[in-house]
Design an enzyme around this catalytic site. Structure first.
Site, PDB file in Angstrom:
ATOM      1  N   ASP A  18      -4.610   3.161   0.928  1.00  0.00           N
ATOM      2  CA  ASP A  18      -5.594   2.271   1.706  1.00  0.00           C
ATOM      3  C   ASP A  18      -5.801   3.399   2.960  1.00  0.00           C
ATOM      4  O   ASP A  18      -4.327   3.397   3.115  1.00  0.00           O
ATOM      5  CB  ASP A  18      -6.628   1.378   2.307  1.00  0.00           C
ATOM      6  CG  ASP A  18      -7.868   1.328   2.275  1.00  0.00           C
ATOM      7  OD1 ASP A  18      -8.170   2.206   2.652  1.00  0.00           O
ATOM      8  OD2 ASP A  18      -8.179   0.336   2.813  1.00  0.00           O
ATOM      9  N   HIS A  35      -7.591  12.604   2.572  1.00  0.00           N
ATOM     10  CA  HIS A  35      -7.914  12.582   1.134  1.00  0.00           C
ATOM     11  C   HIS A  35      -6.824  13.980   0.882  1.00  0.00           C
ATOM     12  O   HIS A  35      -5.879  13.370   0.115  1.00  0.00           O
ATOM     13  CB  HIS A  35      -9.207  12.700   0.364  1.00  0.00           C
ATOM     14  CG  HIS A  35      -9.773  11.609   1.421  1.00  0.00           C
ATOM     15  ND1 HIS A  35      -9.320  10.135   1.549  1.00  0.00           N
ATOM     16  CD2 HIS A  35     -10.512  11.748   1.468  1.00  0.00           C
ATOM     17  CE1 HIS A  35     -10.393   9.649   1.857  1.00  0.00           C
ATOM     18  NE2 HIS A  35     -11.900  10.327   1.810  1.00  0.00           N
ATOM     19  N   SER A  64     -15.010   0.780  -7.963  1.00  0.00           N
ATOM     20  CA  SER A  64     -17.007   1.144  -8.468  1.00  0.00           C
ATOM     21  C   SER A  64     -17.713   1.255  -7.349  1.00  0.00           C
ATOM     22  O   SER A  64     -18.796   1.218  -7.277  1.00  0.00           O
ATOM     23  CB  SER A  64     -16.837  -0.112  -9.475  1.00  0.00           C
ATOM     24  OG  SER A  64     -16.506  -1.156  -9.216  1.00  0.00           O
ATOM     25  N   LEU A 129       8.327   6.306 -17.210  1.00  0.00           N
ATOM     26  CA  LEU A 129       6.252   5.934 -16.464  1.00  0.00           C
ATOM     27  C   LEU A 129       5.279   6.631 -17.354  1.00  0.00           C
ATOM     28  O   LEU A 129       4.993   7.048 -16.845  1.00  0.00           O
ATOM     29  CB  LEU A 129       7.146   6.558 -14.639  1.00  0.00           C
ATOM     30  CG  LEU A 129       5.261   6.011 -13.723  1.00  0.00           C
ATOM     31  CD1 LEU A 129       6.294   4.788 -13.329  1.00  0.00           C
ATOM     32  CD2 LEU A 129       5.632   6.668 -13.051  1.00  0.00           C
ATOM     33  N   ARG A 186      -0.518  -2.341  -0.295  1.00  0.00           N
ATOM     34  CA  ARG A 186      -1.406  -1.788  -0.418  1.00  0.00           C
ATOM     35  C   ARG A 186      -1.872  -1.492   1.404  1.00  0.00           C
ATOM     36  O   ARG A 186      -0.825  -2.040   2.108  1.00  0.00           O
ATOM     37  CB  ARG A 186      -3.189  -3.035   1.048  1.00  0.00           C
ATOM     38  CG  ARG A 186      -4.280  -2.495   1.032  1.00  0.00           C
ATOM     39  CD  ARG A 186      -5.528  -3.183   0.888  1.00  0.00           C
ATOM     40  NE  ARG A 186      -6.566  -2.396   1.650  1.00  0.00           N
ATOM     41  CZ  ARG A 186      -7.930  -2.575   1.143  1.00  0.00           C
ATOM     42  NH1 ARG A 186      -8.815  -3.671   0.401  1.00  0.00           N
ATOM     43  NH2 ARG A 186      -9.365  -1.927   1.116  1.00  0.00           N
ATOM     44  N   ARG A 192      -7.118  -6.912   1.575  1.00  0.00           N
ATOM     45  CA  ARG A 192      -7.381  -8.228   0.775  1.00  0.00           C
ATOM     46  C   ARG A 192      -7.552  -6.806   0.030  1.00  0.00           C
ATOM     47  O   ARG A 192      -6.769  -5.992  -0.354  1.00  0.00           O
ATOM     48  CB  ARG A 192      -9.364  -7.556   1.505  1.00  0.00           C
ATOM     49  CG  ARG A 192      -9.621  -6.794   1.839  1.00  0.00           C
ATOM     50  CD  ARG A 192     -11.119  -6.035   1.642  1.00  0.00           C
ATOM     51  NE  ARG A 192     -11.093  -5.259   3.199  1.00  0.00           N
ATOM     52  CZ  ARG A 192     -11.432  -4.769   4.487  1.00  0.00           C
ATOM     53  NH1 ARG A 192     -10.927  -5.750   5.239  1.00  0.00           N
ATOM     54  NH2 ARG A 192     -11.910  -3.468   4.748  1.00  0.00           N
ATOM     55  N   GLU A 205       2.492 -10.424  -6.492  1.00  0.00           N
ATOM     56  CA  GLU A 205       3.072 -10.578  -5.266  1.00  0.00           C
ATOM     57  C   GLU A 205       2.869  -9.536  -3.818  1.00  0.00           C
ATOM     58  O   GLU A 205       2.162  -8.464  -4.931  1.00  0.00           O
ATOM     59  CB  GLU A 205       5.081 -10.160  -5.552  1.00  0.00           C
ATOM     60  CG  GLU A 205       5.498 -11.149  -6.106  1.00  0.00           C
ATOM     61  CD  GLU A 205       6.054 -12.671  -4.859  1.00  0.00           C
ATOM     62  OE1 GLU A 205       5.820 -12.602  -3.869  1.00  0.00           O
ATOM     63  OE2 GLU A 205       5.697 -13.485  -5.772  1.00  0.00           O
TER      64      GLU A 205
END
Ligand code: IPE
Ligand code: IPE
Ligand code: MG
Length: 247
Positions: A18, A35, A64, A129, A186, A192, A205
């Site tokens: 984010d 971006h 979504s 991975l 995040r 959130r 975690e």
């Protein structure tokens, strides 16, 4: 072992990437530049995760709910995903990376779905991975689809209502056969989950980092692993770290 502080490597790291827009805004640049810079951070993070010995790396690429953004931004984001797969698939395949895609697929239009399927198909036997790309992903949507599948299976007599368990639900999610994330990161300071892996995050975690995603790099990834190694996961039980003292 790279470093004693990294003694406990999470098997599965999931990232809510984010802050691309705010990174660009801060520099007076269009959001789309944020971006594209974000894609470079993706490349570096995939390498760092493989180097650290993480088995699964899930990246939240498009939710979504992100369809509600202006059409030009949605097109930019789809364009970057296309470009990423076209340009990086061969190298990821060479690096033995296996690609998995989670999210709703049925309603996807155009060339995106074939590209995602090609990425999965080409890399399906790779053993390094596993890179899980969450595209058109929303956790509630995923759970709704899993529950609908379960209802159909009950109706078809595949499973009886009494046999419904957490495992029966997990097996019908897009993440079936992917372990739950040990660590969810995040970036950008938001705290959130934004509809990401709600079921799977039961005992993950959580780590909220202030940096915007385009600034994320190998060092920040390893910092996150260090923080993870210092956490005490109890899963509702007693601490394993202090068990010797307590008993
Ligand atoms: C993350 O950056 C990329 C996606 C959600 C696809 P944002 O575009 O959300 O950037 P901010 O949060 O507006 O800064
Ligand atoms: C979550 O970020 C989705 C992705 C990173 C793909 P958002 O920027 O869409 O989340 P909100 O709107 O701030 O909760
Ligand atoms: Mg955002």
């Amino acid at each position: 072992m790279l470093n004693p502080e990294l003694a406990i490597i999470p098997r599965h790291v999931a990232i809510i990437m984010d802050g691309n827009g705010r990174w660009a805004n801060k520099r007076g640049l269009p959001r789309t530049i944020g971006h594209s810079k974000g894609v470079e951070a993706v490349r570096e993070t995939v390498k760092a995760a493989a180097e650290a010995g993480v088995e699964y790396l899930t990246l939240f690429a498009f939710s979504s709910e992100n369809w509600t953004r202006p059409e030009t931004e949605v097109n930019d984001l789809l364009g970057l995903l296309r470009k990423f797969i076209r340009r990086d698939l061969a190298e990821l395949h060479r690096e033995n990376v296996r690609i998995r895609v989670i999210g709703e697929r049925e309603k996807l239009r155009g060339d995106i779905l074939p590209l995602l399927l090609e990425a999965e198909e080409t890399t399906r036997h790779n053993t390094a991975l596993t890179l899980v790309i969450a595209f058109n992903y929303g956790s509630r949507d995923e759970i709704v689809r899993a529950v609908a599948k379960l209802a159909r299976d009950v109706q078809a007599g595949v499973i009886s209502p009494d046999a419904i368990s957490a495992e029966a639900i997990s097996r019908r999610l897009d993440t079936a056969d992917i372990p739950d994330p040990d660590l969810i990161i995040r970036t950008s300071g938001e705290e959130r989950l934004s509809n990401f892996l709600l079921w799977q995050a039961a005992y993950s975690e959580l780590l909220f980092m202030p940096e915007y995603w385009p600034d994320f790099d190998r060092k920040l990834f390893f910092d996150a692993l260090k923080t993870y190694a210092s956490r005490d996961r109890r899963f509702g039980g007693l601490s394993t770290k202090t068990a010797a003292v307590a008993s």
